[in-house]
Design an enzyme around this catalytic site. Sequence first.
Site, mmCIF file in Angstrom:
data_model
loop_
_atom_site.group_PDB
_atom_site.id
_atom_site.type_symbol
_atom_site.label_atom_id
_atom_site.label_comp_id
_atom_site.label_asym_id
_atom_site.label_seq_id
_atom_site.Cartn_x
_atom_site.Cartn_y
_atom_site.Cartn_z
ATOM 1 N N ARG A 173 0.824 -1.222 0.000
ATOM 2 C CA ARG A 173 0.000 0.000 0.000
ATOM 3 C C ARG A 173 0.858 1.272 0.000
ATOM 4 O O ARG A 173 0.595 2.223 -0.724
ATOM 5 C CB ARG A 173 -0.926 -0.023 1.227
ATOM 6 C CG ARG A 173 -1.930 1.109 1.322
ATOM 7 C CD ARG A 173 -3.104 0.955 0.362
ATOM 8 N NE ARG A 173 -2.887 1.627 -0.888
ATOM 9 C CZ ARG A 173 -3.207 1.114 -2.076
ATOM 10 N NH1 ARG A 173 -3.765 -0.054 -2.170
ATOM 11 N NH2 ARG A 173 -2.950 1.790 -3.169
ATOM 12 N N LYS B 129 9.472 38.761 -3.296
ATOM 13 C CA LYS B 129 8.060 38.941 -3.611
ATOM 14 C C LYS B 129 7.608 40.324 -3.154
ATOM 15 O O LYS B 129 8.385 41.070 -2.542
ATOM 16 C CB LYS B 129 7.247 37.854 -2.910
ATOM 17 C CG LYS B 129 7.710 36.452 -3.270
ATOM 18 C CD LYS B 129 6.736 35.409 -2.770
ATOM 19 C CE LYS B 129 7.278 34.021 -3.080
ATOM 20 N NZ LYS B 129 6.323 32.961 -2.784
ATOM 21 N N GLU C 119 9.912 39.226 -8.411
ATOM 22 C CA GLU C 119 8.552 39.254 -8.953
ATOM 23 C C GLU C 119 8.207 40.679 -9.359
ATOM 24 O O GLU C 119 8.363 41.606 -8.556
ATOM 25 C CB GLU C 119 7.547 38.803 -7.894
ATOM 26 C CG GLU C 119 7.596 37.328 -7.587
ATOM 27 C CD GLU C 119 6.428 36.894 -6.694
ATOM 28 O OE1 GLU C 119 6.466 35.764 -6.213
ATOM 29 O OE2 GLU C 119 5.491 37.714 -6.505
#
Lengths: 283, 283, 283, 283, 283, 283
Positions: free
Chosen positions: B97, B164, B194
Site C-alpha cells: 500500500r 516577492k 517578482e
Amino acid sequence: MNKIKLKSMLESFFLEDIGEGDLSSQALFTQKDRGTFYFMMKEDGIFCGRDIIETGFKIQNDGIQTEVFVQDGDAVTKGQTIASIEGPMADLLQAERVVLNLVQRMSGIATNTHHVTQLVRETGVRICDTRKTTPGLRMLEKYAVRSGGGFNHRQGLYDAVMLKDNHISFAGSITEAVKQVKNVHGHTVKVEVEIETREQMHEAIEAGADIIMFDNRLPQEITEWIQEVPAHIITEASGGITLDTIIDYAKTGVHYISLGYLTHSVKALDISAKVQFDKAALL
Amino acid sequence: MNKIKLKSMLESFFLEDIGEGDLSSQALFTQKDRGTFYFMMKEDGIFCGRDIIETGFKIQNDGIQTEVFVQDGDAVTKGQTIASIEGPMADLLQAERVVLNLVQRMSGIATNTHHVTQLVRETGVRICDTRKTTPGLRMLEKYAVRSGGGFNHRQGLYDAVMLKDNHISFAGSITEAVKQVKNVHGHTVKVEVEIETREQMHEAIEAGADIIMFDNRLPQEITEWIQEVPAHIITEASGGITLDTIIDYAKTGVHYISLGYLTHSVKALDISAKVQFDKAALL
Amino acid sequence: MNKIKLKSMLESFFLEDIGEGDLSSQALFTQKDRGTFYFMMKEDGIFCGRDIIETGFKIQNDGIQTEVFVQDGDAVTKGQTIASIEGPMADLLQAERVVLNLVQRMSGIATNTHHVTQLVRETGVRICDTRKTTPGLRMLEKYAVRSGGGFNHRQGLYDAVMLKDNHISFAGSITEAVKQVKNVHGHTVKVEVEIETREQMHEAIEAGADIIMFDNRLPQEITEWIQEVPAHIITEASGGITLDTIIDYAKTGVHYISLGYLTHSVKALDISAKVQFDKAALL
Amino acid sequence: MNKIKLKSMLESFFLEDIGEGDLSSQALFTQKDRGTFYFMMKEDGIFCGRDIIETGFKIQNDGIQTEVFVQDGDAVTKGQTIASIEGPMADLLQAERVVLNLVQRMSGIATNTHHVTQLVRETGVRICDTRKTTPGLRMLEKYAVRSGGGFNHRQGLYDAVMLKDNHISFAGSITEAVKQVKNVHGHTVKVEVEIETREQMHEAIEAGADIIMFDNRLPQEITEWIQEVPAHIITEASGGITLDTIIDYAKTGVHYISLGYLTHSVKALDISAKVQFDKAALL
Amino acid sequence: MNKIKLKSMLESFFLEDIGEGDLSSQALFTQKDRGTFYFMMKEDGIFCGRDIIETGFKIQNDGIQTEVFVQDGDAVTKGQTIASIEGPMADLLQAERVVLNLVQRMSGIATNTHHVTQLVRETGVRICDTRKTTPGLRMLEKYAVRSGGGFNHRQGLYDAVMLKDNHISFAGSITEAVKQVKNVHGHTVKVEVEIETREQMHEAIEAGADIIMFDNRLPQEITEWIQEVPAHIITEASGGITLDTIIDYAKTGVHYISLGYLTHSVKALDISAKVQFDKAALL
Amino acid sequence: MNKIKLKSMLESFFLEDIGEGDLSSQALFTQKDRGTFYFMMKEDGIFCGRDIIETGFKIQNDGIQTEVFVQDGDAVTKGQTIASIEGPMADLLQAERVVLNLVQRMSGIATNTHHVTQLVRETGVRICDTRKTTPGLRMLEKYAVRSGGGFNHRQGLYDAVMLKDNHISFAGSITEAVKQVKNVHGHTVKVEVEIETREQMHEAIEAGADIIMFDNRLPQEITEWIQEVPAHIITEASGGITLDTIIDYAKTGVHYISLGYLTHSVKALDISAKVQFDKAALL
C-alpha cells in the site's frame, strides 16, 4: 489528533522547506521587523487546519500571536478572512508556505468529503476513507475527512483486520481465514471480510465477520443480498463507486461507502496570505 | 534523488502504516509463504517511481526480488505490467500500500506534467514546479515533475532568493531589496524578482536580478515587455495560468512557466497489484 | 540561521556531553542553588555565537536568563565580558562546555575570516568558504564566515552545480557537461565551471557557465585571462592560495576567492566562564 | 568505536551535504558509470579514519569496494596512496567530501597528538584530551587522539567526577565536596579534584580523591608537591601548558598532561582524491 | 511484529548500553578474534525472543551467524541450549547483554502468561494483557503475551474505545457516552464499556457496546448477570483478580480476563551465555 | 538525571501509547473540559518519579498544573495522596497511563532496593545495580535504585572496564588482560576484575585492578580472602545472592553487593488516579 506527533511532523516539514535558512528573509529582515498576516479564502469550501496554523507558527517562534476565526468543518466563502497571525516578518514568512500547503490540502479534503456526503445525505449512509492517503500525512488527512463529515476506516494495518481476496485464497476459504484470525487476535479487533458473491457473504457471516464489504458489486446485487445480513453486522460498499453512481450505492442500505479518492486525488482549496506591516516596523 | 534520505523517508512511511504490526498477515502467513506481485497499470500515463519499488520492498526484507520493467518517464498504458516483486507474502502485503500510494502519486504528477509540456511543446518554454508540494514529499514530487518532462524551481527557501511583493515593500524598493540581498549572499545564489509593472521590470534589471518573474500578468503585457529584457536574464511567468491560457503564455517568449497545481492538486494514476502464490507455498 | 534546526542540533550536542547525567553537579547542587556565569574573552577577536548562548541555556532550563552584550561580528578584546547567564548552577554547568565549544569555534572562524578580509580589503574581492566544513556544523560554520565578513559558497551538493575536472572528463568536454546540466536543471541553479587553461575558460563562457573558477592558477594568468570574461559572468580563484599570496590573487580582479582553511583548520578563540554564586544560595 | 553510532552519524552528515540530491552528478552520471578513487596524502602525518572510509562509502552504496592500505595510527608520507574505492561515480562523488572532511580532521588530530607525545616520549608521561571537542564529533575525535598515541580523559559529564573550583566553593571545601560525591556515587566512578595549592592537594588526598589535577601550576611547584602524593593516586597537570613548556611539565613526574588544543584547534591533514574511470564506462 | 520498528528499537537499545564504545572489548579483541556464544536456559519456562536474537546480533555485525533452536512459545528446560551465535568476540560481547535483557524479559512474560492460561485451561476463557506495559517495549511485551498463549487487549489509546467511569461521568451516562463515540468513530472501532452494576450492564447493551467489561465485580455477580448478555457481545472481567481467584472468574463464562501484572510485574527468565573461542583465534 | 533526555524519552513513550490519537477522549471532551487528577498510593513503599509526573504532563500541555507532595525516596503509605494534576481532561487522560506505568515501576524498584538495604543496614555494605535493566529505561531505573538507597554500578559498557571470565581467558591471564586495558585506557576509567579463586584475587591485585569482584563465591570464602585485599582496593560480591543469604555476604566485609534483580524482576508499586471534574466544566 495527537499534538505531540503533530509538533514533530511540523518540525520536519519546516526543516524540509527552510533547510539551512531562508535566504530571502535573512537578508531583509531583523527580528524587530514585525507584521501581520491575514489568511483569506480564494474559494468557497470547508475549512480544516486550525491546529496547523496555531501550532505551526508557534514552532517558528512562540511569541507569534495567532487567531483563527473559524472552526474545523465550518463552511467558508471566497474573500473571507479566516485567520490573523502577528509576529516577526522573518518568522511569518518562513512558516507561511508549509502551513498553507497543509491547510489548503486538508481543506481540500474536507471540502470534497463534504460534497460527497451531501450527495447522499438523505440515505443515512456514512462515507469513509481508506489507506490510500499521502504517506506521512495520514493523521492529518483522516482528520480532514472527519472535518468534512466523513468517517475513518482503519488507521493502518495495525488496528483492524481486513481479509481480502489474497488472504482468503491463501487460507483456502473465508471460513478458514476468519478462524485463523480469531485464533490469534483478541476481542478489540474488528474483522472485515471482502466478498464478491452471495455465497461468500453467507460464509463470512457464518464465520463471524464483524463487517462485510461488498467489493466491486452492483447496487442491485447489494440491495438484494443485504437483506440476508443479520442486524448486528456492519456492511460496506467499495470499489468502482463514482460521484455518478454513489447515490445508487447509498440507497442499497449499506452502512458505509469507502472512497479512496477522498485522499489520493485531492484538489487543494486556495487560500492567500495578505500582509500588513506594523507601523512601528516601517518607521 | 538522495537515496539515504529516500530510505529514511520510506521507513517512516512504513511505520505509519504498519504500526505495531499487520494484524491480517500475521494471522495468516508464515515467512515461508511466498508469492509474486505484479503491478499493472489501470490507466494510461507516465510512470514514475522505480526507486520507490526497488528500495521500498528491500526495506521490508532484503531478500525480496524486484524487477521493474519500465523507466521513470516512460509512457505506460492500461493493462501493462510494470513490475514484478517476489518474496514472503507477509512482507509483500505490508509494503504494497505504501509503495503504491507513492508510485501512484508520483506517476500522477509525471503524467500531468507531461500533459502540460505537450500543450506547449512547440514553443520551447519550460514548465516548472513551485514550493506548493506536499510537506514531507518534496524530493519525490520534484523528481516526478522532472520525470514528466518538467523542471524544478528552487527546492526551498534555502537555495535561491525570491523577492516577492512583501519583501520589496518592506525594503522600500526593488533596488534596495536586491542590493541588500547581494550584500549578504554569495555568487552561487540566484536572485529572482517578482514584478507587476514595466517600471518594476526595468528596476529589477538595473538592480541585477538574475530572473524576472511576471506575476499575474496578461500574455500581451509579457509579450510586449519581454522585448526589453537583456538576453542573459531569465524570464518566468506565474500566477493565474490555466490549461486554457497556458499556450498564450508559452508564446510570449518567457523561458519558464511555473505552476503550483503540478504538485498541489494531484490525481493519482491508478495501479493495481495482482498476486500469484508460489506453488510450493500452497502445497 | 534556521532556529528549528539549531535547537535540534544543540539538543543532540547536549546529549553527547551529558549522557545519563552530570555526575559532578547532581551530587553537589539542588535546583535551588543558583548562580551567574559571566563569559569573558581571553583573546582579542571577532565574536560569533549569540544564538548559541541564548538558545543553548534555554534548552537546559527555560527559566535561565541570558544577556549577551555583543553582536555577532563585533570586535571584542581580551578581558571583555560578553555575556551573563543566570539560573540554577547545575543547569549552567551542564550547558557551559557545549556552548563554549561552539562559540569559541564560531568566533575562531569569524576572527580568522575577518583577518583574511582585512588583508584584501582594498581590492573589493570577496572571501568565501567551501564545503570543507566540520560534518554536522555546516550551518553554524557558514554563519560564522558571514559574521567575519566573508561570504558563503554553495551550502552543499544540492544548491548549485560545480563542474570539476572529473565531471568534465567524464562528460567529454566542458561544452557537453554544461549542456547536460542545463538540460536537466532549472533556472534557479547556478553553474560553476573549474578551468585550468584559457581555452577551457572560453569554452566555459561559450557553454553558458554562470561562474568561472580559476583552479590553481597563478595570479598573472588570472590577471591576463580575466580580461576576456564578459561582465555578467562571475569569477572565482581557488586552490593553493595562502595568506602570503592572497593579495596577489585579490588584485587579479576576481570577484571571489574561496578558502578551505576558513573552516577546516580552525583555532578556537578562547573564552572563560567566571561564576558568581547568588548570595541566597550560599546562606 | 561504536559502529552503530558511527553509521548513524555518517548518515546525518551525508544528509547535511547532499540534501535533496547532488545536482552535478545526477545530471552527468548514470548508475552504470563507474570509476575508482585513490586517496593520496598531500602531507606527512599520522593517518586516522579507516572506519570512516569503509563505512562511509558503504552507506552510499553497499556495492562499493573499499580498500584501505594503512592502519589507524600509521605514519604516512606525502604522495602515499592510502586507499582505493571503486563503484558508481555518482555515489563516489556524493560521499567523497564528507569522508575526506572527517578523515582529514581525524588525521590532523592524530598527527598533532603524535607530535606532542614525541616531545615528551622520554619521560613516560601520558598526553590526554579534554571535553573541548567539536560538538557532535566527540567519539571520532577521542578515537583520533588514541590513534595518535594519546589517551582519553573522561568522555563527558557522565563517566567521571571532576571537582573544579566552582564545585568546591559551593560545597564549602574539597573535603565536603568529595564527601558529598562519595555519598551519592558508586565504586566505578573516579573522582578527580582540581587543586591550586599544596594545602588543597593534601585535603584532596585525605578526602579520598582518585586523581589530583594540578591546575595552572608551575612545573617547579608540581615537582615539589608531587613528592607528597601517595603512589596509588594518579596525577595530572593542566592549564596554560604550551609546546614550549610541555617538556618541563612532563619532567615533573605527573602521570598525565591534558591539552584542550588537541581537539579544539585542529589543522586538517591534507588528502586528495584522484579518479580513474573504468574503461568500460567510457566506451 | 513490525521488523522495521524492531530494528530501530534495538539500535536505540544498543546505543544506550554501548555509548561511545565498549571499553573492555576494545582493549582486548581485534575483529579477527572470533568465538561462539551458546545461550542456555537456567530455569524452566516458555521461550520468547527469536527475532531479538536474530536481528540483534545482525545489527552489530551482519556477518554474525545465529541459530535459534527453539520457537517462540516453546517450553524450554533448565540446561537446554537454545541458540548459538558465531562471530567476532567484540561484537558478540557488545550485543549480549541487551539481547539477553530483552529475551529474558519476554520469556518471563511468556512463562507467566502460560502459567496463568494453564490455571484456567479447562474453562475456555482467554487471558489478555492491558496497557500496563513497560514504556517503549509494548510491541515486544504484547508479542510475549501471545507467545505464552495469551491474547492482546487494545494496543493503545488509538485502536479501540474504552469507556471508563470518568468518561461516563463526564458524558452523563453510558448511553450518552456510547452515542457520542458512535457519532464520531467509524465501523472498524470496537467500543468497550466498563460496568459496575447490572443496570449499567443493560444500559451498555442497549447503547450498542461491543464489549462489556465487569470492573471489580465478584465472580458470583458476573455469573448471574452474564446470563442476560446477548450472544454477539463479548464479555471481559478485570480488576482485583489474583491467581487464587482467577479460576472462579474463569468459570463465570466471561470470554476474556485481563491482567495488568502479566506485563507490569515481570520476573525475568534466567538465561546464561557460554562462550567457546574459535581455535584459530587462540593460536 | 538528564532532563533533555527525559523529555525525549517521554515523547516517544507517549507516541507509543497515543498513536494517531486517543479515540475515547476525542469523542467525549473538548479542550474546555477540565478536571483534576489525584494520584493515590494503593500500597506502602518508597516513592520515585517526581520528574516523570512534572515533565510528563507538561509535554501533553504546558498549561497543566502539577503538584507533587512527596520527594523521590520518601516512604509513602497506602491511601496517601502523592500528587494533584489539573488541566484539560483529554490531556490528563492521554498522559495518565504512561506516567503511571513509569512511576509505578520506578517506585517498585525504589521500594525493593530500600527493602534490601534495610536487610543489611547494620553492616555498612552498599547495595548496587547491574546492567540488567530494561532496555530504553536505564537512566530511570538507575535513578530509582539511588532513590531507594542503593548505588549504581557502571552505566554501560562505556564508563568502566569489567574483566569477566571470557575477557581473561582470551587475554590469557588476568595480568595480561589488565595490562592491555591499562595500555589503552586513561586515568578516569576504573578497572574491575571478576575473580573465582584466591590466586586470581592476588593476581588482580598485583595487576593493578581498582575493584575486585568475588564472582559466585561463598560468604566464608570472601570473609577469608578479603583480609588480603589492600585498603585502597574496592571489593564487590555478586552472583547467586538471595534475600536469604544477603546478610551473610554483607557481613563478609565487602564494600558492594550487586544484584541484577533490583531491575530485571520488578513488581510495580500500585498507584491509582482519582478524578475530580471542575464544576464549571460540568455546568
